[in-house]
Write a protein that holds these residues in place. Structure first.
Motif, PDB file in Angstrom:
ATOM      1  N   LEU A 159       0.803  -1.229   0.000  1.00 30.32           N
ATOM      2  CA  LEU A 159       0.000   0.000   0.000  1.00 30.32           C
ATOM      3  C   LEU A 159       0.837   1.282   0.000  1.00 30.32           C
ATOM      4  O   LEU A 159       0.480   2.243  -0.686  1.00 30.32           O
ATOM      5  CB  LEU A 159      -0.936   0.015   1.209  1.00 30.32           C
ATOM      6  CG  LEU A 159      -2.332  -0.595   1.018  1.00 30.32           C
ATOM      7  CD1 LEU A 159      -3.059  -0.636   2.349  1.00 30.32           C
ATOM      8  CD2 LEU A 159      -3.136   0.186  -0.014  1.00 30.32           C
ATOM      9  N   MET A 166     -10.531   0.624  -3.963  1.00 34.25           N
ATOM     10  CA  MET A 166     -10.063   1.179  -2.694  1.00 34.25           C
ATOM     11  C   MET A 166     -10.247   2.694  -2.630  1.00 34.25           C
ATOM     12  O   MET A 166     -10.423   3.368  -3.654  1.00 34.25           O
ATOM     13  CB  MET A 166      -8.586   0.825  -2.481  1.00 34.25           C
ATOM     14  CG  MET A 166      -7.638   1.459  -3.481  1.00 34.25           C
ATOM     15  SD  MET A 166      -5.938   0.899  -3.272  1.00 34.25           S
ATOM     16  CE  MET A 166      -5.508   1.789  -1.778  1.00 34.25           C
ATOM     17  N   ASN A 167     -10.192   3.210  -1.439  1.00 39.13           N
ATOM     18  CA  ASN A 167     -10.291   4.645  -1.212  1.00 39.13           C
ATOM     19  C   ASN A 167      -9.114   5.344  -1.904  1.00 39.13           C
ATOM     20  O   ASN A 167      -7.966   4.952  -1.708  1.00 39.13           O
ATOM     21  CB  ASN A 167     -10.243   4.923   0.295  1.00 39.13           C
ATOM     22  CG  ASN A 167     -10.560   6.363   0.635  1.00 39.13           C
ATOM     23  OD1 ASN A 167     -10.367   7.263  -0.170  1.00 39.13           O
ATOM     24  ND2 ASN A 167     -11.045   6.573   1.857  1.00 39.13           N
ATOM     25  N   THR A 170      -6.686   3.839   3.990  1.00 41.03           N
ATOM     26  CA  THR A 170      -6.737   2.384   4.005  1.00 41.03           C
ATOM     27  C   THR A 170      -5.544   1.813   4.772  1.00 41.03           C
ATOM     28  O   THR A 170      -5.686   0.862   5.537  1.00 41.03           O
ATOM     29  CB  THR A 170      -6.738   1.832   2.569  1.00 41.03           C
ATOM     30  OG1 THR A 170      -7.848   2.378   1.853  1.00 41.03           O
ATOM     31  CG2 THR A 170      -6.843   0.314   2.569  1.00 41.03           C
ATOM     32  N   THR A 229      -6.015   2.003   8.710  1.00 43.29           N
ATOM     33  CA  THR A 229      -7.355   1.630   9.136  1.00 43.29           C
ATOM     34  C   THR A 229      -7.451   1.314  10.627  1.00 43.29           C
ATOM     35  O   THR A 229      -6.512   0.736  11.212  1.00 43.29           O
ATOM     36  CB  THR A 229      -7.850   0.413   8.329  1.00 43.29           C
ATOM     37  OG1 THR A 229      -9.114  -0.018   8.842  1.00 43.29           O
ATOM     38  CG2 THR A 229      -6.872  -0.736   8.424  1.00 43.29           C
ATOM     39  N   PRO A 262      -5.919  -3.739   6.538  1.00 38.78           N
ATOM     40  CA  PRO A 262      -6.306  -2.911   5.389  1.00 38.78           C
ATOM     41  C   PRO A 262      -7.362  -3.566   4.499  1.00 38.78           C
ATOM     42  O   PRO A 262      -8.251  -2.886   3.983  1.00 38.78           O
ATOM     43  CB  PRO A 262      -4.983  -2.732   4.636  1.00 38.78           C
ATOM     44  CG  PRO A 262      -3.938  -2.823   5.697  1.00 38.78           C
ATOM     45  CD  PRO A 262      -4.459  -3.857   6.655  1.00 38.78           C
ATOM     46  N   GLN A 283     -10.758  -2.968   5.696  1.00 37.55           N
ATOM     47  CA  GLN A 283     -11.213  -1.630   5.355  1.00 37.55           C
ATOM     48  C   GLN A 283     -11.703  -1.563   3.909  1.00 37.55           C
ATOM     49  O   GLN A 283     -12.702  -0.905   3.606  1.00 37.55           O
ATOM     50  CB  GLN A 283     -10.074  -0.621   5.553  1.00 37.55           C
ATOM     51  CG  GLN A 283     -10.475   0.820   5.355  1.00 37.55           C
ATOM     52  CD  GLN A 283     -11.423   1.310   6.448  1.00 37.55           C
ATOM     53  OE1 GLN A 283     -11.125   1.206   7.631  1.00 37.55           O
ATOM     54  NE2 GLN A 283     -12.577   1.849   6.046  1.00 37.55           N
ATOM     55  N   VAL A 284     -11.003  -2.274   2.997  1.00 36.41           N
ATOM     56  CA  VAL A 284     -11.414  -2.311   1.594  1.00 36.41           C
ATOM     57  C   VAL A 284     -12.806  -2.933   1.472  1.00 36.41           C
ATOM     58  O   VAL A 284     -13.686  -2.404   0.780  1.00 36.41           O
ATOM     59  CB  VAL A 284     -10.394  -3.106   0.740  1.00 36.41           C
ATOM     60  CG1 VAL A 284     -10.927  -3.323  -0.676  1.00 36.41           C
ATOM     61  CG2 VAL A 284      -9.060  -2.373   0.689  1.00 36.41           C
ATOM     62  N   ASP A 317     -15.413  -0.472   2.981  1.00 31.89           N
ATOM     63  CA  ASP A 317     -15.705   0.679   2.129  1.00 31.89           C
ATOM     64  C   ASP A 317     -16.591   0.299   0.939  1.00 31.89           C
ATOM     65  O   ASP A 317     -17.453   1.066   0.521  1.00 31.89           O
ATOM     66  CB  ASP A 317     -14.399   1.301   1.603  1.00 31.89           C
ATOM     67  CG  ASP A 317     -13.604   1.983   2.691  1.00 31.89           C
ATOM     68  OD1 ASP A 317     -14.183   2.284   3.752  1.00 31.89           O
ATOM     69  OD2 ASP A 317     -12.398   2.207   2.496  1.00 31.89           O
TER      70      ASP A 317
END
Length: 540
Positions: free
Chosen positions: A69, A303-304, A310, A313, A318, A321-322, A325
């Motif tokens: 990331l 993803m954001n 992310t 999170t 992470p 979080q994906v 979202d």
């Protein structure tokens, strides 16, 4: 030699009558000096299933997303693409040797076979210990991640208002390790079917992920990121230069595509091992290359756009979080629940494969308590039950790192990567240097490309080993951000070599023949030693 071939045939016939294996598989194993002790019950697809299940692409990507990331979506996608192709060359090199010499302790056996006379014993000893410790690190990291996944679901259910203490994480970890041990022992009869089931589960979660994430994102009023953003947008959430941050994204596939050697450790339970084992290796590593690229691309698309949101999170994962979202709370919990089931199967498969390496290394008398660990239980479907129990005990002790902090716990990941890269690279390097006349191809062979592929594989493994030792956040890490790979693995390698030069060199002779000594892992007779020299020095 004629007498030995006759004895080999007799051993194969008696083993076949006992229902352990086909005579052809037994004769090939006997040429390497071993009698058949485990039951052969895994088909080619099921051998592939062992490695494919242990890799568990969606789970592995979820577990290692934090490493790629920081380089942004382009780093995630192209980092995976580049590294996975290079890792595939390692699989091809390993498949060449696995087809010619399929045995549960393959990596250290091949090292002993190919290495020069002065280096045979010490290098095979180092590889055996490095591979064993790498597998132990893999078990620890998988079950630690599984514990975090379970506890992250609790956090999601409570809208991020609860987080687990280190004691809670360790308790969950120990419970999972013990459950895995019980299942691996008593589910031995259906373990091949479990591998087949794992294949379907992994394929199902991949299909569900690549369909549900974009559909859910759009349905919930969001929009997908553009292809230009996915494949060309680079970020740098570290203090390293941007180019090196991109290279560090290779760590995600390095940690994810790391267990195709499990096919090797299942060699003595594979039907038609000379074909099943190499195909299992190349299918699993090849699928990881192609399917992993697809999954990473979809994740980047949904993803954001604020990558740091992310990466940092509150859910601790992470990937959680994906899912959150794109699919909301219920959708995220549903997918995380499936990932937990698959992660459990991954841990189960890895424990089975690792126990075969421990058993094989004990069969050759290299581990402490070898005479105890090498025992095969005939009551529980010819399985190395004591090796499983020993592994679990060591993993519970190593897991105490969880009680310190997450940095110490992450050292378990580094133990897996660096130790296995040394164990994979050494036999390939020995074959390049000394194996020109000693290598006799099996049913699978990459032909004229075999040597160039091996050179690329060794070069990559050296680079990957060095890369795994870099702190991921920047050049001036704090104690919490430091990468302790060199400390943990340095201790393992130095301890193994210290043990060898102080004690083991006096009695460790490399792979021992069990054809003439069915119930012993101790000293080999003079006749057996001469045969061992012949087998390990000239005949494959």
């Amino acid at each position: 030699m004629a007498k030995m071939e006759s004895r080999t045939t007799v051993e194969a016939h008696s083993g076949a009558e006992a229902g352990l294996a086909d005579p052809g598989d037994m004769q090939l194993l006997a040429k390497m000096g071993y009698k058949q002790e485990l039951r052969r019950q895994y088909s080619t697809v099921q051998i592939f299933g062992v490695a494919f299940s242990i890799m568990g692409l969606v789970n592995s990507i979820a577990s290692t997303l934090a490493f790629s990331l920081p380089a942004g979506p382009a780093g995630m996608v192209w980092g995976w693409f580049t590294a996975s192709i290079l890792i595939f060359t390692v699989g091809l090199s390993m498949a060449d040797m696995a087809s010619a010499m399929p045995t549960a302790g393959g990596l250290y056996w091949w090292t002993h076979y190919f290495a020069g006379d002065k280096y045979k014993k010490v290098l095979s000893f180092l590889v055996g210990y490095s591979n064993t410790m790498g597998l132990i690190g893999g078990i620890c990291s998988l079950d630690y991640t599984l514990a975090l996944m379970i506890l992250s679901c609790v956090s999601i259910a409570r809208d991020g208002e609860w987080s687990a203490s280190n004691g809670t994480i360790y308790g969950a970890y120990v419970g999972l390790i013990v459950i895995h041990a019980v299942c691996s022992v008593y589910a031995g009869k259906i373990m091949p079917k479990i591998q087949t089931f794992s294949i379907f589960m992994n394929i199902a979660i991949m299909i569900a992920t690549v369909i549900a994430l974009p559909v859910g994102k759009v349905t919930n009023g969001g929009s997908l990121n553009s292809g230009k953003w996915v494949y060309s947008h680079v970020e740098n959430l570290t203090t390293w230069p941007t180019g090196w941050s991109f290279v560090l994204a290779f760590l995600a596939p390095i940690w994810s595509i790391g267990f195709f050697d499990s096919c090797v450790h299942m060699s003595e339970e594979a039907l038609h091992a000379a074909r099943a084992v190499p195909l299992g290796i190349i299918w699993s590593s090849g699928c990881a290359c192609v399917l992993g690229f697809m999954i990473i691309s979809i994740i980047a698309a949904v993803m954001n756009p604020d990558v740091s949101a992310t990466a940092n999170t509150i859910f601790g994962q992470p990937m959680a979080q994906v899912y959150y979202d794109a699919l909301g709370k219920k959708g995220a919990l549903g997918f995380m629940g499936v990932l937990i089931v698959i992660q459990f199967l991954i841990g189960l498969s890895l424990l089975v494969a690792a126990s075969r390496q421990v058993w094989a290394f004990s069969r050759d008398g290299a581990l402490p308590f070898s005479s105890y660990l090498r025992h095969v239980s005939k009551r529980v479907r010819y399985q190395p039950v004591r090796a499983i129990v020993g592994l679990v005990a060591v993993c519970i002790i190593f897991g105490l790192l969880c009680l310190i902090n997450s940095v110490a716990a992450n050292a378990l990941f580094s133990l897996f990567v660096a130790s296995n890269y040394v164990a994979w690279g050494t036999p390939i390097l020995c074959r390049i240097i000394w194996g020109k006349t000693r290598f006799h191809p099996g049913e699978f062979y990459t032909g004229i490309l075999s040597r160039p592929i091996a050179i690329v594989a060794v070069t990559w493994l050296v680079f990957g080993l060095i890369l795994s030792m870099f702190p991921s956040t920047g050049p001036n890490p704090s104690a919490q951000e430091m990468n302790y790979t060199i400390v943990i693995n340095g201790f393992v390698w130095l301890a193994a070599m210290g043990y060898y030069f102080l004690f083991a060199r006096k009695w460790y002779t490399g792979p021992k023949m069990t054809i003439d000594a069915p119930s012993s892992v101790g000293s080999v007779s003079g006749e057996g030693v001469e045969k061992e020299k012949s087998l390990n020095g000239h005949d494959s």
